[in-house]
Scaffold this active site. Structure first.
Site, PDB file in Angstrom:
ATOM      1  N   GLY A   1       0.721  -1.139   0.188  1.00 34.69           N
ATOM      2  CA  GLY A   1       0.018  -0.035  -0.123  1.00 34.69           C
ATOM      3  C   GLY A   1       0.910   1.207   0.102  1.00 34.69           C
ATOM      4  CB  SER A   2      -0.028   4.546   0.964  1.00 35.34           C
ATOM      5  OG  SER A   2      -0.433   4.668   2.074  1.00 35.34           O
TER       6      SER A   2
ATOM      7  N   GLY B   1       2.536   1.999   5.325  1.00 34.68           N
ATOM      8  CA  GLY B   1       3.847   1.232   5.573  1.00 34.68           C
ATOM      9  C   GLY B   1       4.541   1.773   6.663  1.00 34.68           C
TER      10      GLY B   1
ATOM     11  CD  GLU C   1       4.701  -3.969  -3.799  1.00 35.61           C
ATOM     12  OE1 GLU C   1       4.750  -2.661  -4.203  1.00 35.61           O
ATOM     13  OE2 GLU C   1       3.712  -4.728  -4.211  1.00 35.61           O
TER      14      GLU C   1
ATOM     15  CB  CYS D   1       3.351  -0.651  -6.805  1.00 32.01           C
ATOM     16  SG  CYS D   1       2.075  -1.185  -5.713  1.00 32.01           S
TER      17      CYS D   1
HETATM   18  C1  UN1 Z   1       1.466  -3.641  -7.853  1.00 31.87           C
HETATM   19  O1  UN1 Z   1       1.104  -2.927  -8.566  1.00 31.87           O
HETATM   20  O2  UN1 Z   1       1.134  -3.732  -6.502  1.00 31.87           O
HETATM   21  O3  UN1 Z   1       4.877  -5.509 -11.964  1.00 31.87           O
HETATM   22  C2  UN1 Z   1       1.753  -4.895  -8.350  1.00 31.87           C
HETATM   23  C3  UN1 Z   1       3.476  -5.487 -12.223  1.00 31.87           C
HETATM   24  C4  UN1 Z   1       2.575  -6.395 -11.666  1.00 31.87           C
HETATM   25  C5  UN1 Z   1       2.406  -6.517 -10.103  1.00 31.87           C
HETATM   26  C6  UN1 Z   1       2.267  -4.945  -9.818  1.00 31.87           C
HETATM   27  N1  UN1 Z   1       3.044  -7.754 -12.034  1.00 31.87           N
HETATM   28  O4  UN1 Z   1       3.110  -4.635 -12.769  1.00 31.87           O
END
Ligand code: UN1
Length: 506
Positions: free
Chosen positions: A240-241, A245, A262, A296
C-alpha cells in the site's frame, strides 16, 4: 453480466467478510459496500470483522498452523497445485470480477488471475526446494548446516489495485513454507477476496484441512493496527502507501516483529537517443496508462534525451489521444475508471498543483463527464525539482523531463524518495550496463528496453528506500516466510571450542 458472475463465484447481496475454517455467519463489524467504479453503483454488501471476530480468525489460524506446519512441504505443495487448478477453472469469472470491482480492463483482470496461477505453479516447485546450506565447520568432527522452519500464522494486508495477485504471491509461497494466513484485503475490493476464499475453500474442504487461509475484511486502519500490534503474527506483509507502511513498520518494530513492505513507487524510464522509439512508445504507454495508472509499478516519470524529446513527445500525445476510455469489460477499451471519487479528486488536485509549480499539461488530466470515476490520462511537461514530481499520485499522470548526458539522467532518475521499478530504452550496450551497475538505477527492479510495470512472478518483487525494502514472489523471497536455524552437530569425543578457545579443568 454482473449478477451471473457474482452468482458463479458464490457472492450474495449480503456477505460475510470473515472466514476462519468456514464463513462466520454474522460478523459484528460495520457493513461495507463494494462499489463498481465504472458505474459508481454498489454491487453487494459485506459484513466486516469486529474485534471478537478477529480473535476467532486468529485462533483458527494458530490452530491451523499446528496441523499445516507438520505436513511435509511437498504435500503442502500438492494442495497449492490443486488450488492453482481451481483458479484455472475460474480464470474468466474471477478475472471479470476483478474488472468489475477494480475497474481494470478485462485483459488485465484475467492477467491478474494468471499471475495467481503462475505463483501457484512456482510454489509447487518451491515446495521441494526449501534448501538450506551445509557450512564448513572450523572444528574437527563437527557438521554445520542451516534449516528452515515455518514461521507461524502471518498477516497479509493487500491493496485494491492487485486485489488477488499480491495476496497469492504471499499466500502460496507462505503456505508451502508451512505458514497459515490472516488476510486483510482492501475494503474497496472485498468481493474478489470473498470469491478467492470460496474457490480455495472447496479444495481445502476435500483435504479436510482448515485454518490455513483465513480472511478478515474490515476497516484498514483498525484491523491493520490490530494485526501490526499482534505478537501472534510474527510477520506482517503489507502492500500500500508509504504512509500506511510507516504506521505498520512502527507498530511491528515496537514488538520486534518482522515486516515485508511493498509500498509506493515513483518509477521512471529513460529514453536514450539509440532507443527503438517504436518499441519504447508502446511499452511506455502500457506502463503509464495501464490499470489507469494505479499500479505500484506505473510509469510516473519519463526522462527523454533532448535530441529525441520533441519527436517522442509528439508521438506520445498522438498515442494518448487514441486511448479508448470506457467500461473496462468492453473489448476495445484500454483504460477503465479510477477506483473511487476520492482518487479522481486527488488526481485533479495534483494536476492543479503541478501547474502551480510551473508544470505544463500537454494532454489530458480532465475528468470525463459521465457516471463512474473516469479521467483522461495526463502528460505533463515538468522539471525534476518540482515537489510534485517527488510524490506518488496514484493516477495516470506522466511527468516528462529532458536530459543531455546519461549520468544526469540517472541522477534525475534516482532523485526521488521511492525506489521500486525503473527502465532504460537504449541499444547502446554501455548505457544499458551503466544503468544496471551500482552507479545506475537505485531501484529494486531495473529493466532494459522494457518500461517499469508488468514484472514476472519468477523474480523477487519489491523496492528500496521508501518502497520499504521487502521482496515478494519468486527467487528466494520465500526465506522471509520462514525462520532460519543454524545447526551444529558434534560427532567426536573431544571437546573443541570455536575460535580455538581452550577451557580445560587442568
Ligand atoms: C502492484 O502494483 O502492487 O509488475 C503489483 C507489475 C505486476 C504487479 C504489480 N506484476 O506491474
Amino acid at each position: 453480466m454482473t449478477n451471473t458472475v457474482l452468482q458463479k463465484l458464490g457472492i450474495h447481496s449480503i456477505n460475510s467478510g470473515v472466514f476462519s475454517g468456514d464463513w462466520i455467519r454474522k460478523p459484528k463489524g460495520p457493513e461495507i459496500l463494494s462499489v463498481n467504479p465504472s458505474t459508481g453503483k454498489p454491487m453487494a454488501r459485506v459484513l466486516s470483522a469486529s474485534r471478537e471476530d478477529y480473535e476467532r480468525v486468529l485462533e483458527k489460524a494458530q490452530k491451523g498452523f499446528k496441523k499445516w506446519s507438520l505436513l511435509p512441504p511437498p504435500r503442502r505443495g500438492e494442495i497449492v497445485r490443486k488450488i492453482g487448478e481451481a483458479l484455472r477453472k475460474n480464470r474468466k469469472a474471477l478475472g471479470l470480477l476483478v474488472t468489475l470491482e477494480t475497474g481494470k480492463i478485462l485483459a488485465e483482470g484475467e492477467g491478474e488471475v494468471q499471475e495467481m496461477i503462475d505463483i501457484a505453479d512456482f510454489s509447487v516447485g518451491l515446495s521441494r526446494q526449501l534448501y538450506g546450506l551445509t557450512i564448513a565447520s572450523e572444528r574437527p568432527d563437527h557438521r554445520m548446516f542451516e534449516q528452515w522452519h515455518p514461521l507461524g500464522p502471518i498477516g497479509v494486508i493487500t491493496a485494491f489495485n492487485f486485489p488477488v495477485a499480491v495476496w497469492s504471491w504471499n499466500a502460496f509461497v507462505a503456505a508451502v513454507c508451512g505458514d497459515t494466513l490472516l488476510w486483510k484485503p482492501s475494503s474497496r475490493t472485498p468481493l474478489t477476496a470473498i470469491a478467492v476464499q470460496n474457490i480455495i475453500r472447496k479444495v481445502l474442504a476435500k483435504e479436510e484441512l482448515d485454518g490455513v487461509f483465513n480472511l478478515c475484511i474490515g476497516d484498514g486502519a483498525e484491523i491493520g493496527e490490530w494485526m501490526a500490534q499482534d505478537r501472534r503474527l510474527p510477520l506482517i506483509s503489507a502492500t500500500g502507501s508509504c504512509a500506511m507502511g510507516k504506521r505498520v513498520a512502527e507498530a511491528v518494530a515496537q514488538r520486534l516483529g518482522r515486516t515485508l513492505l511493498e509500498l509506493g513507487g515513483n518509477n521512471a524510464a529513460i529514453v536514450a537517443p539509440s532507443a527503438n522509439l517504436d518499441l519504447a512508445l508502446r511499452s511506455i504507454l502500457f506502463a503509464a496508462v495501464g490499470t489507469s495508472g494505479q499500479r505500484c509499478t506505473t510509469l510516473r516519470r519519463l526522462i527523454l534525451h533532448r535530441s529525441i524529446a520533441k519527436k517522442f513527445t509528439r508521438q506520445l500525445i498522438r498515442a494518448y489521444k487514441q486511448i479508448s476510455i470506457g467500461e473496462p469489460w468492453k473489448k476495445e477499451v484500454l483504460m477503465g475508471p479510477l477506483i473511487a471519487e476520492s482518487a479522481v479528486q486527488r488526481m485533479m488536485e495534483a494536476a492543479e498543483e503541478i501547474q502551480r509549480q510551473g508544470g505544463k499539461i500537454l494532454y489530458g488530466g480532465k475528468r470525463l463527464k459521465r457516471s463512474g470515476y473516469f479521467v483522461q490520462p495526463a502528460l505533463v511537461q515538468a522539471d525534476p525539482k518540482m515537489p510534485m514530481v517527488q510524490e506518488e499520485t496514484f493516477a495516470p499522470i506522466l511527468y516528462m523531463m529532458t536530459y543531455d548526458r546519461l549520468e544526469e539522467a540517472i541522477q534525475i532518475h534516482n532523485a526521488v524518495p521511492q525506489g521500486l521499478s525503473s527502465g532504460i530504452f537504449t541499444n547502446d550496450l554501455r548505457e544499458a550496463e551503466l544503468f544496471l551497475s551500482a552507479m545506475g538505477s537505485d531501484c529494486g527492479i531495473a529493466n532494459v528496453n522494457i518500461a517499469t510495470s508488468g514484472a514476472e512472478i519468477g523474480g523477487a518483487f519489491g523496492g528500496e528506500k521508501e518502497t520499504g525494502g521487502g521482496r515478494e514472489a519468486g527467487s528466494d523471497a520465500w526465506k522471509v516466510y520462514m525462520r532460519r536455524q543454524t545447526c551444529t552437530i558434534h560427532f567426536g569425543k573431544n571437546l573443541s571450542l570455536a575460535q580455538g578457545v581452550r577451557f580445560d579443568l587442568g
